[in-house]
Write a protein that holds these residues in place. Sequence first.
Motif, PDB file in Angstrom:
ATOM      1  N   LYS A  45       0.827  -1.206   0.000  1.00  0.00           N
ATOM      2  CA  LYS A  45       0.000   0.000   0.000  1.00  0.00           C
ATOM      3  C   LYS A  45       0.866   1.264   0.000  1.00  0.00           C
ATOM      4  CE  LYS A  45      -3.040  -2.508   3.032  1.00  0.00           C
ATOM      5  NZ  LYS A  45      -2.035  -3.559   3.067  1.00  0.00           N
ATOM      6  N   LYS A  46       0.533   2.212  -0.859  1.00  0.00           N
ATOM      7  CA  LYS A  46       1.183   3.512  -0.820  1.00  0.00           C
ATOM      8  C   LYS A  46       0.797   4.206   0.488  1.00  0.00           C
ATOM      9  CE  LYS A  46       1.020   4.200  -5.799  1.00  0.00           C
ATOM     10  NZ  LYS A  46       0.378   4.960  -6.880  1.00  0.00           N
ATOM     11  N   VAL A  47       1.750   4.932   1.052  1.00  0.00           N
ATOM     12  CA  VAL A  47       1.501   5.690   2.277  1.00  0.00           C
ATOM     13  C   VAL A  47       1.127   7.118   1.906  1.00  0.00           C
ATOM     14  CG1 VAL A  47       2.533   6.609   4.392  1.00  0.00           C
ATOM     15  CG2 VAL A  47       2.998   4.244   3.700  1.00  0.00           C
ATOM     16  N   TYR A  48      -0.034   7.540   2.356  1.00  0.00           N
ATOM     17  CA  TYR A  48      -0.503   8.915   2.185  1.00  0.00           C
ATOM     18  C   TYR A  48      -0.592   9.562   3.562  1.00  0.00           C
ATOM     19  CZ  TYR A  48      -2.068   8.117  -2.668  1.00  0.00           C
ATOM     20  OH  TYR A  48      -2.132   7.865  -4.010  1.00  0.00           O
ATOM     21  N   ASN A 112     -17.216   1.491   9.287  1.00  0.00           N
ATOM     22  CA  ASN A 112     -16.630   2.006   8.043  1.00  0.00           C
ATOM     23  C   ASN A 112     -15.124   2.241   8.113  1.00  0.00           C
ATOM     24  OD1 ASN A 112     -19.294   2.100   7.302  1.00  0.00           O
ATOM     25  ND2 ASN A 112     -19.473   4.304   7.478  1.00  0.00           N
ATOM     26  N   ARG A 113     -14.497   1.895   9.231  1.00  0.00           N
ATOM     27  CA  ARG A 113     -13.099   2.278   9.386  1.00  0.00           C
ATOM     28  C   ARG A 113     -12.252   1.137   9.953  1.00  0.00           C
ATOM     29  NH1 ARG A 113     -11.053   7.510  12.778  1.00  0.00           N
ATOM     30  NH2 ARG A 113      -8.874   6.935  12.831  1.00  0.00           N
ATOM     31  N   ILE A 114     -11.202   0.813   9.200  1.00  0.00           N
ATOM     32  CA  ILE A 114     -10.211  -0.151   9.663  1.00  0.00           C
ATOM     33  C   ILE A 114      -8.876   0.572   9.758  1.00  0.00           C
ATOM     34  CG2 ILE A 114      -8.934  -2.257   9.097  1.00  0.00           C
ATOM     35  CD1 ILE A 114     -11.495  -3.259   7.717  1.00  0.00           C
ATOM     36  N   ASN A 115      -8.260   0.472  10.917  1.00  0.00           N
ATOM     37  CA  ASN A 115      -6.944   1.073  11.107  1.00  0.00           C
ATOM     38  C   ASN A 115      -5.870   0.002  11.066  1.00  0.00           C
ATOM     39  OD1 ASN A 115      -8.006   3.608  11.339  1.00  0.00           O
ATOM     40  ND2 ASN A 115      -7.544   3.870  13.497  1.00  0.00           N
ATOM     41  N   ILE A 116      -4.704   0.423  10.653  1.00  0.00           N
ATOM     42  CA  ILE A 116      -3.524  -0.438  10.623  1.00  0.00           C
ATOM     43  C   ILE A 116      -2.564   0.100  11.675  1.00  0.00           C
ATOM     44  CG2 ILE A 116      -1.592  -1.290   9.240  1.00  0.00           C
ATOM     45  CD1 ILE A 116      -3.317  -0.547   6.723  1.00  0.00           C
ATOM     46  N   TYR A 117      -2.049  -0.807  12.499  1.00  0.00           N
ATOM     47  CA  TYR A 117      -1.137  -0.424  13.572  1.00  0.00           C
ATOM     48  C   TYR A 117       0.235  -1.042  13.345  1.00  0.00           C
ATOM     49  CZ  TYR A 117      -5.107   1.248  16.281  1.00  0.00           C
ATOM     50  OH  TYR A 117      -6.201   1.954  16.721  1.00  0.00           O
ATOM     51  N   VAL A 126       4.335   3.870  18.310  1.00  0.00           N
ATOM     52  CA  VAL A 126       3.279   3.320  17.465  1.00  0.00           C
ATOM     53  C   VAL A 126       3.013   4.272  16.301  1.00  0.00           C
ATOM     54  CG1 VAL A 126       1.337   4.350  18.753  1.00  0.00           C
ATOM     55  CG2 VAL A 126       0.983   2.229  17.469  1.00  0.00           C
ATOM     56  N   ILE A 127       2.692   3.678  15.157  1.00  0.00           N
ATOM     57  CA  ILE A 127       2.282   4.426  13.973  1.00  0.00           C
ATOM     58  C   ILE A 127       0.904   3.894  13.596  1.00  0.00           C
ATOM     59  CG2 ILE A 127       2.864   5.121  11.611  1.00  0.00           C
ATOM     60  CD1 ILE A 127       5.741   3.993  12.265  1.00  0.00           C
ATOM     61  N   ILE A 128      -0.027   4.811  13.358  1.00  0.00           N
ATOM     62  CA  ILE A 128      -1.396   4.395  13.062  1.00  0.00           C
ATOM     63  C   ILE A 128      -1.816   4.938  11.701  1.00  0.00           C
ATOM     64  CG2 ILE A 128      -3.797   4.413  13.846  1.00  0.00           C
ATOM     65  CD1 ILE A 128      -2.671   4.978  16.692  1.00  0.00           C
ATOM     66  N   PHE A 129      -2.388   4.046  10.896  1.00  0.00           N
ATOM     67  CA  PHE A 129      -2.876   4.364   9.558  1.00  0.00           C
ATOM     68  C   PHE A 129      -4.357   4.028   9.489  1.00  0.00           C
ATOM     69  CE2 PHE A 129       1.450   2.879   9.352  1.00  0.00           C
ATOM     70  CZ  PHE A 129       2.083   3.756   8.492  1.00  0.00           C
ATOM     71  N   GLU A 130      -5.027   4.657   8.561  1.00  0.00           N
ATOM     72  CA  GLU A 130      -6.379   4.238   8.219  1.00  0.00           C
ATOM     73  C   GLU A 130      -6.302   3.563   6.859  1.00  0.00           C
ATOM     74  OE1 GLU A 130     -10.839   5.997   7.346  1.00  0.00           O
ATOM     75  OE2 GLU A 130      -9.367   7.284   8.317  1.00  0.00           O
ATOM     76  N   MET A 142      -1.669   7.671   6.734  1.00  0.00           N
ATOM     77  CA  MET A 142      -1.021   7.833   8.029  1.00  0.00           C
ATOM     78  C   MET A 142      -1.761   8.881   8.857  1.00  0.00           C
ATOM     79  SD  MET A 142       3.028   8.360   8.892  1.00  0.00           S
ATOM     80  CE  MET A 142       3.196   9.680   7.710  1.00  0.00           C
ATOM     81  N   LEU A 143      -2.275   8.435   9.999  1.00  0.00           N
ATOM     82  CA  LEU A 143      -3.007   9.333  10.890  1.00  0.00           C
ATOM     83  C   LEU A 143      -2.081  10.002  11.895  1.00  0.00           C
ATOM     84  CD1 LEU A 143      -6.058   7.015  11.655  1.00  0.00           C
ATOM     85  CD2 LEU A 143      -5.980   8.950  10.049  1.00  0.00           C
ATOM     86  N   THR A 144      -1.209   9.209  12.508  1.00  0.00           N
ATOM     87  CA  THR A 144      -0.346   9.739  13.549  1.00  0.00           C
ATOM     88  C   THR A 144       0.730   8.723  13.904  1.00  0.00           C
ATOM     89  OG1 THR A 144      -0.369  10.872  15.706  1.00  0.00           O
ATOM     90  CG2 THR A 144      -1.713   8.870  15.516  1.00  0.00           C
ATOM     91  N   ALA A 145       1.673   9.155  14.709  1.00  0.00           N
ATOM     92  CA  ALA A 145       2.699   8.297  15.290  1.00  0.00           C
ATOM     93  C   ALA A 145       3.118   8.966  16.584  1.00  0.00           C
ATOM     94  CB  ALA A 145       3.891   8.144  14.344  1.00  0.00           C
ATOM     95  N   TYR A 146       3.380   8.160  17.611  1.00  0.00           N
ATOM     96  CA  TYR A 146       3.709   8.787  18.885  1.00  0.00           C
ATOM     97  C   TYR A 146       4.386   7.836  19.855  1.00  0.00           C
ATOM     98  CZ  TYR A 146      -0.851   6.724  20.105  1.00  0.00           C
ATOM     99  OH  TYR A 146      -1.917   5.875  20.271  1.00  0.00           O
TER     100      TYR A 146
END
Length: 165
Positions: A45-48, A112-117, A126-130, A142-146
């Motif tokens: 998957k491309k990272v946006y 409607n939403r699956i996140n990837i951790y 952790v890095i979190i994607f939708e 990419m939603l966030t990382a922290y």
Amino acid sequence: MSENRPDWLPDLISTDGNWKEEILPNLYNIFRKDFIYGRPKLDDKKVYWNKTKDKDNKYENGFWHLITIGNSNSNERIFDPRRAERLPWCAPSIKHFNNDIIKYWEYKESANRINIYLWLENLDYVIIFEKRNIKGDNIAFMLTAYYVGSSTKKKLRRKYNERLI
């Protein structure tokens, strides 16, 4: 921490110094090298990321979410040194998502939403994607990382135990 860190993971960076003249430009240079020019992929998957910019801001909102934390009182984001010092870890962790040190999973947040951790559990990051589909192309937004504090570890472990894959 270094004895637990894989060779492909860079050192933390210093967030000491002048905010506008040193820290922010240095962080953005890392982001630009790793994401704008580096164009990482997570698996296939491309990272946006959020490329919009708030008024009077020259930096993308997606960048801000990697170096700041939301302030619940003001609805503004404030600098988070623990996130920012780990910014160099973000792209290499995405590249090495299948490394044994990283827990990688999908979690159904809502209908409607699956996140990837991507969770570097032993290194508290952790890095979190939708998971999204744009014009028939599956992407990782990419939603966030922290930095993961002790209260968040319990939530992440629960989501990991209830993961889809």
